[in-house]
Enzyme design. Structure first.
Site, mmCIF file in Angstrom:
data_model
loop_
_atom_site.group_PDB
_atom_site.id
_atom_site.type_symbol
_atom_site.label_atom_id
_atom_site.label_comp_id
_atom_site.label_asym_id
_atom_site.label_seq_id
_atom_site.Cartn_x
_atom_site.Cartn_y
_atom_site.Cartn_z
ATOM 1 N N ALA A 1 -4.117 -7.980 -3.662
ATOM 2 C CA ALA A 1 -3.646 -6.626 -3.958
ATOM 3 C C ALA A 1 -4.829 -5.670 -4.114
ATOM 4 C CB ALA A 1 -2.834 -6.630 -5.250
ATOM 5 N N GLY B 1 1.431 3.022 -2.552
ATOM 6 C CA GLY B 1 0.967 3.926 -3.614
ATOM 7 C C GLY B 1 1.454 3.444 -4.977
ATOM 8 N N HIS C 1 -4.802 -1.821 -5.688
ATOM 9 C CA HIS C 1 -4.000 -0.699 -6.200
ATOM 10 C C HIS C 1 -4.950 0.423 -6.631
ATOM 11 C CE1 HIS C 1 -0.406 -3.556 -7.172
ATOM 12 N NE2 HIS C 1 -0.764 -3.578 -5.916
ATOM 13 N N ASP D 1 0.806 -1.224 0.000
ATOM 14 C CA ASP D 1 0.000 0.000 0.000
ATOM 15 C C ASP D 1 0.839 1.272 0.000
ATOM 16 O OD1 ASP D 1 -2.194 -1.716 0.154
ATOM 17 O OD2 ASP D 1 -2.113 -1.724 2.346
ATOM 18 N N GLN E 1 1.814 -6.240 -3.358
ATOM 19 C CA GLN E 1 2.238 -6.344 -1.962
ATOM 20 C C GLN E 1 3.493 -5.476 -1.773
ATOM 21 O OE1 GLN E 1 1.152 -9.679 -3.518
ATOM 22 N NE2 GLN E 1 -0.675 -8.661 -2.789
HETATM 23 P P1 GDP Z 1 -0.854 0.293 -3.493
HETATM 24 O O1 GDP Z 1 -1.422 -1.003 -3.009
HETATM 25 O O2 GDP Z 1 0.613 0.381 -3.268
HETATM 26 O O3 GDP Z 1 -1.223 0.597 -4.914
HETATM 27 O O4 GDP Z 1 -1.496 1.422 -2.592
HETATM 28 P P2 GDP Z 1 -3.063 1.561 -2.182
HETATM 29 O O5 GDP Z 1 -3.818 2.022 -3.358
HETATM 30 O O6 GDP Z 1 -3.528 0.330 -1.490
HETATM 31 O O7 GDP Z 1 -2.957 2.641 -1.047
HETATM 32 C C1 GDP Z 1 -2.458 3.914 -1.292
HETATM 33 C C2 GDP Z 1 -3.539 4.931 -0.922
HETATM 34 O O8 GDP Z 1 -2.981 6.216 -0.857
HETATM 35 C C3 GDP Z 1 -4.630 5.036 -1.974
HETATM 36 O O9 GDP Z 1 -5.818 5.403 -1.339
HETATM 37 C C4 GDP Z 1 -4.138 6.161 -2.878
HETATM 38 O O10 GDP Z 1 -5.187 6.829 -3.561
HETATM 39 C C5 GDP Z 1 -3.500 7.068 -1.863
HETATM 40 N N1 GDP Z 1 -2.350 7.855 -2.335
HETATM 41 C C6 GDP Z 1 -1.369 7.510 -3.213
HETATM 42 N N2 GDP Z 1 -0.413 8.481 -3.260
HETATM 43 C C7 GDP Z 1 -0.795 9.421 -2.391
HETATM 44 C C8 GDP Z 1 -0.207 10.658 -1.952
HETATM 45 O O11 GDP Z 1 0.875 11.060 -2.375
HETATM 46 N N3 GDP Z 1 -0.898 11.370 -1.011
HETATM 47 C C9 GDP Z 1 -2.092 10.948 -0.509
HETATM 48 N N4 GDP Z 1 -2.674 11.703 0.415
HETATM 49 N N5 GDP Z 1 -2.656 9.806 -0.888
HETATM 50 C C10 GDP Z 1 -2.019 9.043 -1.806
HETATM 51 P P1 IMO Z 2 -0.947 -4.246 -2.222
HETATM 52 O O1 IMO Z 2 -0.534 -4.814 -3.565
HETATM 53 C C1 IMO Z 2 -0.924 -4.630 2.102
HETATM 54 C C2 IMO Z 2 -0.969 -8.695 3.730
HETATM 55 C C3 IMO Z 2 -2.199 -9.143 4.485
HETATM 56 C C4 IMO Z 2 -1.557 -10.071 5.492
HETATM 57 C C5 IMO Z 2 -0.464 -10.746 4.679
HETATM 58 C C6 IMO Z 2 -0.867 -12.089 4.095
HETATM 59 O O2 IMO Z 2 -2.255 -3.536 -2.258
HETATM 60 O O3 IMO Z 2 0.160 -3.475 -1.610
HETATM 61 P P2 IMO Z 2 -2.467 -12.792 2.093
HETATM 62 O O4 IMO Z 2 -3.924 -12.538 1.873
HETATM 63 O O5 IMO Z 2 -1.589 -12.271 1.025
HETATM 64 O O6 IMO Z 2 -2.175 -14.230 2.411
HETATM 65 O O7 IMO Z 2 -2.118 -11.991 3.456
HETATM 66 O O8 IMO Z 2 -0.166 -9.860 3.623
HETATM 67 N N1 IMO Z 2 -1.218 -8.202 2.351
HETATM 68 C C7 IMO Z 2 -1.155 -6.914 2.014
HETATM 69 N N2 IMO Z 2 -0.958 -5.804 2.762
HETATM 70 N N3 IMO Z 2 -1.073 -4.535 0.760
HETATM 71 C C8 IMO Z 2 -1.237 -5.629 -0.007
HETATM 72 O O9 IMO Z 2 -1.241 -5.562 -1.346
HETATM 73 C C9 IMO Z 2 -1.328 -6.882 0.619
HETATM 74 N N4 IMO Z 2 -1.520 -8.144 0.178
HETATM 75 C C10 IMO Z 2 -1.439 -8.943 1.243
HETATM 76 O O10 IMO Z 2 -2.852 -8.061 5.093
HETATM 77 O O11 IMO Z 2 -0.939 -9.328 6.507
HETATM 78 MG MG MG Z 3 -2.923 -1.680 -1.744
#
Ligand code: GDP
Ligand code: IMO
Ligand code: MG
Length: 431
Positions: free
Chosen positions: A45, A21, A47, A19, A230
């Site tokens: 995941a 970004g 994203h 997570d 991840q």
């Molecule tokens: P990913 O799994 O790495 O793609 O990340 P996620 O989408 O799960 O989580 C990132 C969160 O932060 C999402 O809600 C994005 O919209 C948000 N986000 C990404 N970049 C930024 C940033 O620079 N600032 C803020 N405030 N939010 C961001």
């Molecule tokens: P993105 O791509 C954050 C975490 C779960 C748990 C561990 C194992 O969005 O960054 P699983 O379901 O994979 O067997 O869970 O990994 N986890 C993540 N945490 N972002 C993710 O993906 C994750 N994918 C799995 O919360 O701790």
């Molecule tokens: Mg994510």
């Protein structure tokens, strides 16, 4: 911002616990690439990409799908839940995103079945306080079956007789576990068979030999972006085992999860948040279990994109990120969510761990050490200014510049982009 990839194929990975970004950064980079490929993980995941206030969350389909005329590939290292995939396709199509010839799915990707999800759930419940906190998407059980050579792959769906026999056998074995060990109801292989034969028809147009496709693309010098899912600290080998996912989230996974030559990954780019989050259980020395942690969660919108669970929040952890940079061979970094720290008067960075008389400046191997680790902090001044509207390097407040430079010095690689908000446009190039 148009990114110049200088002809490089880039593997983009998360340097923390997920997570970071990645989705947003992949979307920005996609403009300069021809092909975007997912190489591991599955629908665990989430994203997120925000374009003019419109939010998209991708689970299985590469985040590149939101731009036109790009090929998006689901590589063989991904575990594919066809129900989830079809839902994602419908959702995207309903929002006018084109999905047709631009999406390719590996014929040798392993399939996630209902028994994987059920076993994921039961195994977590059984673990009680020691649960991993999985996303319950069947990821661990599916990869376990792959390694134990009990898996069923996409191509098997197109050989109904073989598929039937194999599924019958596997379900029979799973039912023994479900009934005798977990004391729960058995599953009907026939119901699963019928359901998956239905999916087979719907996913067929996308299924192909992605290994040949990708190697042709390499020969034709197409520009390839590998989208890690991840985070590196969730990598099954290099993460905080056993509190990890079940795939190789680091850049090495891109080679085995796509089937291209290692030499074709020209650059590894790591995405790191300006602080740290983690969802699920496991060590997190710089975690903030206080009002500040809650502030970061609320301001950063730190709730799981897949499960909606609140994410644990804490300060940036240099020891952890340095470990990830090493295990990925990361060449440069993108720093995200700087804006979330805007209000802070002082900002802490974890530069080591203390456990009894031991000081760790390297990632400890054993969990026992982890559990006792206390963070050692370096303190920096905050900038207390709104950075979310910043688009030019000249506008970066001096204290924020100092934070960025300090992180670069501590982790040892350059930060080439700075993200200051969720929207596609909220990005500053630092090069
Ligand atoms: P990913 O799994 O790495 O793609 O990340 P996620 O989408 O799960 O989580 C990132 C969160 O932060 C999402 O809600 C994005 O919209 C948000 N986000 C990404 N970049 C930024 C940033 O620079 N600032 C803020 N405030 N939010 C961001
Ligand atoms: P993105 O791509 C954050 C975490 C779960 C748990 C561990 C194992 O969005 O960054 P699983 O379901 O994979 O067997 O869970 O990994 N986890 C993540 N945490 N972002 C993710 O993906 C994750 N994918 C799995 O919360 O701790
Ligand atoms: Mg994510």
């Amino acid at each position: 911002m148009k990114y110049s990839n200088r002809g490089c194929n880039i593997c983009l990975v998360g340097l923390q616990w997920g997570d970071e970004g990645k989705g947003k950064i992949v979307d920005i980079l996609t403009e300069s690439f021809d092909i975007i490929v997912r190489y591991q993980g599955g629908s665990n995941a989430g994203h997120t990409v925000v374009i003019n206030n419109e939010k998209f969350v991708l689970h299985l389909i590469p985040s590149g799908i939101l731009r036109k005329n790009k090929y998006c590939i689901i590589g063989s290292g991904v575990v594919l839940d066809p129900r989830q995939l079809l839902d994602e396709i419908s959702e995207l199509r309903s929002r006018n995103i084109e999905i047709g010839d631009n999406l390719r799915i590996s014929e040798i990707a392993h399939l996630v079945f209902p028994y994987h999800k059920k076993l994921d759930e039961l195994s977590e419940s059984e673990k009680g306080d020691e649960k991993i906190g999985t996303t319950r998407r069947g990821i661990g059980p599916c990869y376990s079956d792959k390694m134990a050579r009990n898996g069923i792959r996409v191509s098997d769906l197109f050989h109904p007789e073989y598929f039937k026999q194999r599924l019958q056998k596997v379900v029979e074995e799973k039912n023994k576990i479900l009934v005798r060990i977990f004391n729960t109801d058995s599953l009907s292989w026939k119901d699963i068979y019928d359901e998956y034969c239905g999916y087979a028809k719907q996913i067929k147009p996308f299924v192909c030999n992605t290994i040949a496709f990708m190697n042709e693309a390499v020969k034709a010098q197409k520009r390839i972006l590998f989208e890690g899912a991840q985070g590196s600290l969730l990598d099954v080998d290099f993460g905080t085992y056993p509190f990890v996912t079940s795939s190789s989230a680091t850049a090495g996974g891109a080679v085995t999860g796509v089937g291209i030559p290692p030499s074709q990954i020209h650059k590894v780019m790591g995405v790191m948040k300006s602080y740290t989050t983690r969802v699920g259980s496991g060590p997190f020395p710089s975690e903030l279990n206080d009002a500040l942690g809650e502030h970061l969660r609320v301001k950063g919108g730190e709730y799981g994109a897949t499960t909606g669970r609140p994410r644990r929040c804490g300060w940036f952890d240099v020891v952890a990120v340095k470990h990830s940079i090493m295990t990925n061979g990361a060449d440069s970094a993108v720093l995200t969510k700087l804006d979330v720290l805007d209000e802070q008067k002082t900002i802490k960075v974890c530069v080591g761990y203390r456990s009894g008389n031991n000081i760790y400046d390297q990632f400890p191997a054993d969990l026992a050490a982890w559990t006792e680790c206390q963070p050692i902090y370096k303190e920096l001044s905050g900038w207390q200014k709104d950075t979310s509207k910043m688009r030019d390097v000249k506008d970066i407040p001096p204290q924020a510049r100092n934070y960025i430079n300090t992180l670069e010095d501590l982790v040892g690689i350059k930060i080439e982009m700075l993200s200051v908000g969720p929207d596609r446009g909220q990005i500053v190039s630092l090069v």
